[in-house]
Design an enzyme around this catalytic site. Sequence first.
Site, mmCIF file in Angstrom:
data_model
loop_
_atom_site.group_PDB
_atom_site.id
_atom_site.type_symbol
_atom_site.label_atom_id
_atom_site.label_comp_id
_atom_site.label_asym_id
_atom_site.label_seq_id
_atom_site.Cartn_x
_atom_site.Cartn_y
_atom_site.Cartn_z
ATOM 1 N N GLU A 92 10.964 5.030 42.343
ATOM 2 C CA GLU A 92 10.497 4.415 41.099
ATOM 3 C C GLU A 92 10.212 5.481 40.041
ATOM 4 O O GLU A 92 10.610 5.348 38.877
ATOM 5 C CB GLU A 92 9.225 3.601 41.362
ATOM 6 C CG GLU A 92 8.652 2.980 40.087
ATOM 7 C CD GLU A 92 7.255 2.415 40.283
ATOM 8 O OE1 GLU A 92 6.797 1.684 39.390
ATOM 9 O OE2 GLU A 92 6.619 2.717 41.306
ATOM 10 N N GLN B 202 7.162 12.503 12.892
ATOM 11 C CA GLN B 202 6.649 13.487 11.927
ATOM 12 C C GLN B 202 7.750 13.943 10.972
ATOM 13 O O GLN B 202 7.530 14.036 9.759
ATOM 14 C CB GLN B 202 6.085 14.687 12.682
ATOM 15 C CG GLN B 202 5.327 15.682 11.804
ATOM 16 C CD GLN B 202 4.007 15.129 11.302
ATOM 17 O OE1 GLN B 202 3.457 14.209 11.902
ATOM 18 N NE2 GLN B 202 3.519 15.669 10.208
ATOM 19 N N LEU B 203 8.927 14.215 11.494
ATOM 20 C CA LEU B 203 10.014 14.700 10.650
ATOM 21 C C LEU B 203 10.626 13.593 9.793
ATOM 22 O O LEU B 203 11.255 13.876 8.776
ATOM 23 C CB LEU B 203 11.086 15.361 11.512
ATOM 24 C CG LEU B 203 10.659 16.697 12.149
ATOM 25 C CD1 LEU B 203 11.717 17.192 13.120
ATOM 26 C CD2 LEU B 203 10.374 17.742 11.074
ATOM 27 N N GLY C 192 3.815 3.531 36.616
ATOM 28 C CA GLY C 192 4.460 4.261 37.702
ATOM 29 C C GLY C 192 3.614 5.415 38.205
ATOM 30 O O GLY C 192 4.073 6.228 39.017
ATOM 31 N N GLY D 266 8.691 11.610 8.291
ATOM 32 C CA GLY D 266 7.687 11.417 7.244
ATOM 33 C C GLY D 266 7.210 9.967 7.204
ATOM 34 O O GLY D 266 7.105 9.302 8.239
ATOM 35 N N PRO E 249 -7.509 -5.467 38.447
ATOM 36 C CA PRO E 249 -8.477 -4.989 37.446
ATOM 37 C C PRO E 249 -9.225 -3.731 37.876
ATOM 38 O O PRO E 249 -9.560 -2.894 37.047
ATOM 39 C CB PRO E 249 -9.425 -6.190 37.300
ATOM 40 C CG PRO E 249 -8.559 -7.373 37.591
ATOM 41 C CD PRO E 249 -7.629 -6.918 38.682
ATOM 42 N N GLN F 178 13.041 26.006 8.201
ATOM 43 C CA GLN F 178 12.871 26.703 9.478
ATOM 44 C C GLN F 178 12.025 25.890 10.454
ATOM 45 O O GLN F 178 12.328 25.829 11.653
ATOM 46 C CB GLN F 178 12.216 28.070 9.253
ATOM 47 C CG GLN F 178 12.111 28.897 10.537
ATOM 48 C CD GLN F 178 11.354 30.191 10.326
ATOM 49 O OE1 GLN F 178 10.163 30.168 9.996
ATOM 50 N NE2 GLN F 178 12.031 31.316 10.496
ATOM 51 N N SER G 62 -3.445 2.881 40.008
ATOM 52 C CA SER G 62 -2.733 3.939 40.725
ATOM 53 C C SER G 62 -3.225 4.084 42.164
ATOM 54 O O SER G 62 -2.485 4.526 43.041
ATOM 55 C CB SER G 62 -2.897 5.270 39.982
ATOM 56 O OG SER G 62 -2.267 5.222 38.718
#
Length: 267
Positions: free
Chosen positions: A124, A218-219, A245, A221, A10, A161, A14
């Site tokens: 790792e 996003q593309l 990791g 939708g 807790p 585009q 890292s």
Amino acid sequence: TVTAIAMSEPGASSDLRGIRTTAIRDGDRFVVNGAKTFISNGLLADLVVVAVKTDPAAGRSSLSLLAVERAIPGFAGGRKLDKVGLRAQDTAELFFDDARVPATNLLGEEHRGLHYLMRNLAAERLSIAVGSVASARRAQELTRQYVRSRTAFGTTIGSFQNTRFVLAALHARTLAVQALVDGCVQARIAGTLTPQDAAAAKLLATELEFDAVDAGVQLHGGYGWMEEYPIARMYRDVRITRIFGGSSEIMKEVVGRALRLDDPTAP
């Protein structure tokens, strides 16, 4: 035998030096007390490698590794954690209350645990980078398939585009990151992989993965937000790769320290 490794606590994730779980020698046993969290396979594991301090007064230099069997009294699993993603994976809390572990279950030498863990962190992180590049490629593949068939304003959205530019930039980044990861794999095989190069690979690969999946949503939708589309599930799952990791911020620290920017004599 299902196994797990229990490092995170807790108050220590890292930063392995912040571990507080103790294992005090008592005859032919270590008496283990403490708690772990975010442990993959935590509830399913038959055997858990636990990072402990065998001499709390010695601080970080007392870190050791113990192999703890599920049946040992005083060792118990806590909650199966309710995660945002990777829901099929068992991630749990572990608790140790005067768990008496045979001294013969010590892995390697006492007080060498931090060395053992740090020695394997590069591998790792490289494995995470490999998976993240593959995931980024999959996200782009799904998105390309979708934009070629989805129509808007009388044409496919793949002909816009903006769509071309977004996917072209991701493709170029993927080529570059793949080259870095491949180079790190070769270095790992040769035994020359450095911690900073592995950290750089994880940093760039996981950031690429997230951006590729985010652009894919996003593309897509509105359909990108629906569970029936794989890109939506990927969006939920990939967010953690920039944290586990070692977070992206920690990766920058690893790379930054290797640059020795605070040393005027460094080459």
